[in-house]
Design a protein around this motif. Sequence first.
Motif, PDB file in Angstrom:
ATOM      1  N   THR A   1       0.840  -1.188   0.000  1.00  0.00           N
ATOM      2  CA  THR A   1       0.000   0.000   0.000  1.00  0.00           C
ATOM      3  C   THR A   1       0.877   1.241   0.000  1.00  0.00           C
ATOM      4  O   THR A   1       2.047   1.192   0.389  1.00  0.00           O
ATOM      5  CB  THR A   1      -0.926   0.038   1.232  1.00  0.00           C
ATOM      6  OG1 THR A   1      -0.130  -0.050   2.415  1.00  0.00           O
ATOM      7  CG2 THR A   1      -1.913  -1.119   1.222  1.00  0.00           C
ATOM      8  N   GLY A   2       0.294   2.353  -0.418  1.00  0.00           N
ATOM      9  CA  GLY A   2       1.008   3.617  -0.393  1.00  0.00           C
ATOM     10  C   GLY A   2       1.129   4.124   1.029  1.00  0.00           C
ATOM     11  O   GLY A   2       0.231   3.941   1.857  1.00  0.00           O
ATOM     12  N   ALA A   3       2.253   4.757   1.324  1.00  0.00           N
ATOM     13  CA  ALA A   3       2.503   5.343   2.647  1.00  0.00           C
ATOM     14  C   ALA A   3       3.252   6.653   2.424  1.00  0.00           C
ATOM     15  O   ALA A   3       4.483   6.682   2.454  1.00  0.00           O
ATOM     16  CB  ALA A   3       3.298   4.384   3.519  1.00  0.00           C
ATOM     17  N   GLY A   4       2.506   7.709   2.166  1.00  0.00           N
ATOM     18  CA  GLY A   4       3.151   8.986   1.859  1.00  0.00           C
ATOM     19  C   GLY A   4       3.809   8.911   0.504  1.00  0.00           C
ATOM     20  O   GLY A   4       3.175   8.545  -0.484  1.00  0.00           O
ATOM     21  N   GLU A   5       5.082   9.224   0.452  1.00  0.00           N
ATOM     22  CA  GLU A   5       5.812   9.203  -0.818  1.00  0.00           C
ATOM     23  C   GLU A   5       6.442   7.853  -1.125  1.00  0.00           C
ATOM     24  O   GLU A   5       7.154   7.700  -2.112  1.00  0.00           O
ATOM     25  CB  GLU A   5       6.893  10.281  -0.799  1.00  0.00           C
ATOM     26  CG  GLU A   5       6.324  11.683  -0.745  1.00  0.00           C
ATOM     27  CD  GLU A   5       7.405  12.742  -0.783  1.00  0.00           C
ATOM     28  OE1 GLU A   5       8.552  12.440  -1.147  1.00  0.00           O
ATOM     29  OE2 GLU A   5       7.068  13.893  -0.440  1.00  0.00           O
ATOM     30  N   THR A   6       6.219   6.854  -0.273  1.00  0.00           N
ATOM     31  CA  THR A   6       6.799   5.530  -0.484  1.00  0.00           C
ATOM     32  C   THR A   6       5.701   4.476  -0.352  1.00  0.00           C
ATOM     33  O   THR A   6       4.520   4.793  -0.392  1.00  0.00           O
ATOM     34  CB  THR A   6       7.957   5.277   0.516  1.00  0.00           C
ATOM     35  OG1 THR A   6       8.613   4.050   0.155  1.00  0.00           O
ATOM     36  CG2 THR A   6       7.484   5.222   1.950  1.00  0.00           C
TER      37      THR A   6
ATOM     38  N   THR B   1       5.005  -2.873   2.328  1.00  0.00           N
ATOM     39  CA  THR B   1       4.514  -4.209   1.994  1.00  0.00           C
ATOM     40  C   THR B   1       4.409  -4.995   3.291  1.00  0.00           C
ATOM     41  O   THR B   1       5.371  -5.067   4.056  1.00  0.00           O
ATOM     42  CB  THR B   1       5.474  -4.909   1.011  1.00  0.00           C
ATOM     43  OG1 THR B   1       5.571  -4.104  -0.171  1.00  0.00           O
ATOM     44  CG2 THR B   1       4.988  -6.302   0.652  1.00  0.00           C
ATOM     45  N   ARG B   2       3.231  -5.574   3.525  1.00  0.00           N
ATOM     46  CA  ARG B   2       3.012  -6.320   4.773  1.00  0.00           C
ATOM     47  C   ARG B   2       2.655  -7.771   4.460  1.00  0.00           C
ATOM     48  O   ARG B   2       2.059  -8.081   3.443  1.00  0.00           O
ATOM     49  CB  ARG B   2       1.903  -5.665   5.584  1.00  0.00           C
ATOM     50  CG  ARG B   2       2.329  -4.332   6.141  1.00  0.00           C
ATOM     51  CD  ARG B   2       1.358  -3.808   7.183  1.00  0.00           C
ATOM     52  NE  ARG B   2       1.925  -2.644   7.831  1.00  0.00           N
ATOM     53  CZ  ARG B   2       1.528  -1.395   7.605  1.00  0.00           C
ATOM     54  NH1 ARG B   2       0.532  -1.157   6.775  1.00  0.00           N
ATOM     55  NH2 ARG B   2       2.099  -0.391   8.232  1.00  0.00           N
ATOM     56  N   GLY B   3       3.052  -8.637   5.394  1.00  0.00           N
ATOM     57  CA  GLY B   3       2.753 -10.047   5.238  1.00  0.00           C
ATOM     58  C   GLY B   3       2.894 -10.794   6.544  1.00  0.00           C
ATOM     59  O   GLY B   3       3.166 -10.200   7.600  1.00  0.00           O
ATOM     60  N   ARG B   4       2.703 -12.089   6.464  1.00  0.00           N
ATOM     61  CA  ARG B   4       2.826 -12.966   7.631  1.00  0.00           C
ATOM     62  C   ARG B   4       3.615 -14.191   7.230  1.00  0.00           C
ATOM     63  O   ARG B   4       3.361 -14.811   6.205  1.00  0.00           O
ATOM     64  CB  ARG B   4       1.443 -13.363   8.139  1.00  0.00           C
ATOM     65  CG  ARG B   4       1.504 -14.280   9.354  1.00  0.00           C
ATOM     66  CD  ARG B   4       0.148 -14.508   9.941  1.00  0.00           C
ATOM     67  NE  ARG B   4      -0.225 -13.295  10.663  1.00  0.00           N
ATOM     68  CZ  ARG B   4      -1.425 -13.066  11.167  1.00  0.00           C
ATOM     69  NH1 ARG B   4      -2.372 -13.960  11.015  1.00  0.00           N
ATOM     70  NH2 ARG B   4      -1.675 -11.962  11.806  1.00  0.00           N
TER      71      ARG B   4
ATOM     72  N   TRP C   1       9.573  -1.807   3.751  1.00  0.00           N
ATOM     73  CA  TRP C   1       9.305  -0.493   3.179  1.00  0.00           C
ATOM     74  C   TRP C   1       9.989  -0.292   1.839  1.00  0.00           C
ATOM     75  O   TRP C   1      11.074  -0.822   1.594  1.00  0.00           O
ATOM     76  CB  TRP C   1       9.746   0.598   4.157  1.00  0.00           C
ATOM     77  CG  TRP C   1       8.795   0.725   5.307  1.00  0.00           C
ATOM     78  CD1 TRP C   1       8.710  -0.096   6.388  1.00  0.00           C
ATOM     79  CD2 TRP C   1       7.769   1.695   5.473  1.00  0.00           C
ATOM     80  NE1 TRP C   1       7.703   0.307   7.222  1.00  0.00           N
ATOM     81  CE2 TRP C   1       7.113   1.410   6.682  1.00  0.00           C
ATOM     82  CE3 TRP C   1       7.353   2.791   4.715  1.00  0.00           C
ATOM     83  CZ2 TRP C   1       6.054   2.178   7.151  1.00  0.00           C
ATOM     84  CZ3 TRP C   1       6.297   3.557   5.192  1.00  0.00           C
ATOM     85  CH2 TRP C   1       5.657   3.247   6.388  1.00  0.00           C
ATOM     86  N   GLY C   2       9.360   0.507   0.975  1.00  0.00           N
ATOM     87  CA  GLY C   2       9.954   0.976  -0.264  1.00  0.00           C
ATOM     88  C   GLY C   2      10.125  -0.090  -1.330  1.00  0.00           C
ATOM     89  O   GLY C   2       9.382  -1.063  -1.406  1.00  0.00           O
ATOM     90  N   LYS C   3      11.134   0.131  -2.183  1.00  0.00           N
ATOM     91  CA  LYS C   3      11.403  -0.742  -3.332  1.00  0.00           C
ATOM     92  C   LYS C   3      11.700  -2.181  -2.920  1.00  0.00           C
ATOM     93  O   LYS C   3      11.336  -3.116  -3.624  1.00  0.00           O
ATOM     94  CB  LYS C   3      12.578  -0.196  -4.158  1.00  0.00           C
ATOM     95  CG  LYS C   3      12.275   1.081  -4.872  1.00  0.00           C
ATOM     96  CD  LYS C   3      11.343   0.832  -6.028  1.00  0.00           C
ATOM     97  CE  LYS C   3      11.169   2.128  -6.822  1.00  0.00           C
ATOM     98  NZ  LYS C   3      10.050   2.022  -7.752  1.00  0.00           N
ATOM     99  N   ARG C   4      12.359  -2.353  -1.781  1.00  0.00           N
ATOM    100  CA  ARG C   4      12.669  -3.713  -1.307  1.00  0.00           C
ATOM    101  C   ARG C   4      11.369  -4.501  -1.122  1.00  0.00           C
ATOM    102  O   ARG C   4      11.254  -5.653  -1.529  1.00  0.00           O
ATOM    103  CB  ARG C   4      13.462  -3.654  -0.004  1.00  0.00           C
ATOM    104  CG  ARG C   4      13.809  -5.024   0.546  1.00  0.00           C
ATOM    105  CD  ARG C   4      14.662  -4.935   1.788  1.00  0.00           C
ATOM    106  NE  ARG C   4      16.005  -4.561   1.392  1.00  0.00           N
ATOM    107  CZ  ARG C   4      16.732  -3.630   2.003  1.00  0.00           C
ATOM    108  NH1 ARG C   4      16.252  -2.982   3.030  1.00  0.00           N
ATOM    109  NH2 ARG C   4      17.938  -3.356   1.598  1.00  0.00           N
ATOM    110  N   GLY C   5      10.372  -3.864  -0.516  1.00  0.00           N
ATOM    111  CA  GLY C   5       9.080  -4.521  -0.315  1.00  0.00           C
ATOM    112  C   GLY C   5       8.342  -4.757  -1.620  1.00  0.00           C
ATOM    113  O   GLY C   5       7.732  -5.815  -1.819  1.00  0.00           O
ATOM    114  N   GLU C   6       8.390  -3.787  -2.520  1.00  0.00           N
ATOM    115  CA  GLU C   6       7.737  -3.940  -3.817  1.00  0.00           C
ATOM    116  C   GLU C   6       8.351  -5.103  -4.595  1.00  0.00           C
ATOM    117  O   GLU C   6       7.640  -5.896  -5.220  1.00  0.00           O
ATOM    118  CB  GLU C   6       7.852  -2.648  -4.627  1.00  0.00           C
ATOM    119  CG  GLU C   6       7.064  -1.490  -4.048  1.00  0.00           C
ATOM    120  CD  GLU C   6       7.333  -0.187  -4.772  1.00  0.00           C
ATOM    121  OE1 GLU C   6       7.667  -0.220  -5.983  1.00  0.00           O
ATOM    122  OE2 GLU C   6       7.213   0.866  -4.124  1.00  0.00           O
ATOM    123  N   THR C   7       9.664  -5.218  -4.559  1.00  0.00           N
ATOM    124  CA  THR C   7      10.364  -6.304  -5.254  1.00  0.00           C
ATOM    125  C   THR C   7       9.988  -7.656  -4.647  1.00  0.00           C
ATOM    126  O   THR C   7       9.712  -8.619  -5.374  1.00  0.00           O
ATOM    127  CB  THR C   7      11.888  -6.095  -5.192  1.00  0.00           C
ATOM    128  OG1 THR C   7      12.191  -4.843  -5.793  1.00  0.00           O
ATOM    129  CG2 THR C   7      12.632  -7.203  -5.911  1.00  0.00           C
TER     130      THR C   7
END
Length: 134
Positions: A20-25, A28-31, A59-65
């Motif tokens: 999800t979006g969080a301000g300008e970044t 990514t959440r999971g379990r 957070w950020g690109k690491r989570g998106e990847t």
Amino acid sequence: MIDMNETQLTGNLVAELVTTGAGETTVTRGRLIRSNSHKDRESGEWRKSEPFAFDFEVWGKRGETLAAKARKGTAVFIAGGWIPNHFEKEDGSKVFAVRLRVNRCQILAQPGERAATAAAKPRPSRRKAAPATA
């Protein structure tokens, strides 16, 4: 006083990751779910403990990847520090929990790949061939 907050875990993703979006970044959440193994002293057999789950965020690109490459059942390594995850439910009850804020992560195996990966990478022999005899 020693101030250390670093945890390393391996396990499988319980569900698809959510970004999800969080301000300008982004976040990514999971379990992750895992269980420990131990050898039963009486029978000598290996047993697994009850599974337990850990919530985490990247957070950020690491989570998106990670979200783009991992799916439910993916075996992952995550490392980071614990942060509070307190919230109030709709019924007014308060929940006090923690979530791992990940600063290092790695995909270890995708679902169904473990056996194929092990079979595809035979361990090279370090033993020299014996000389031929006549």
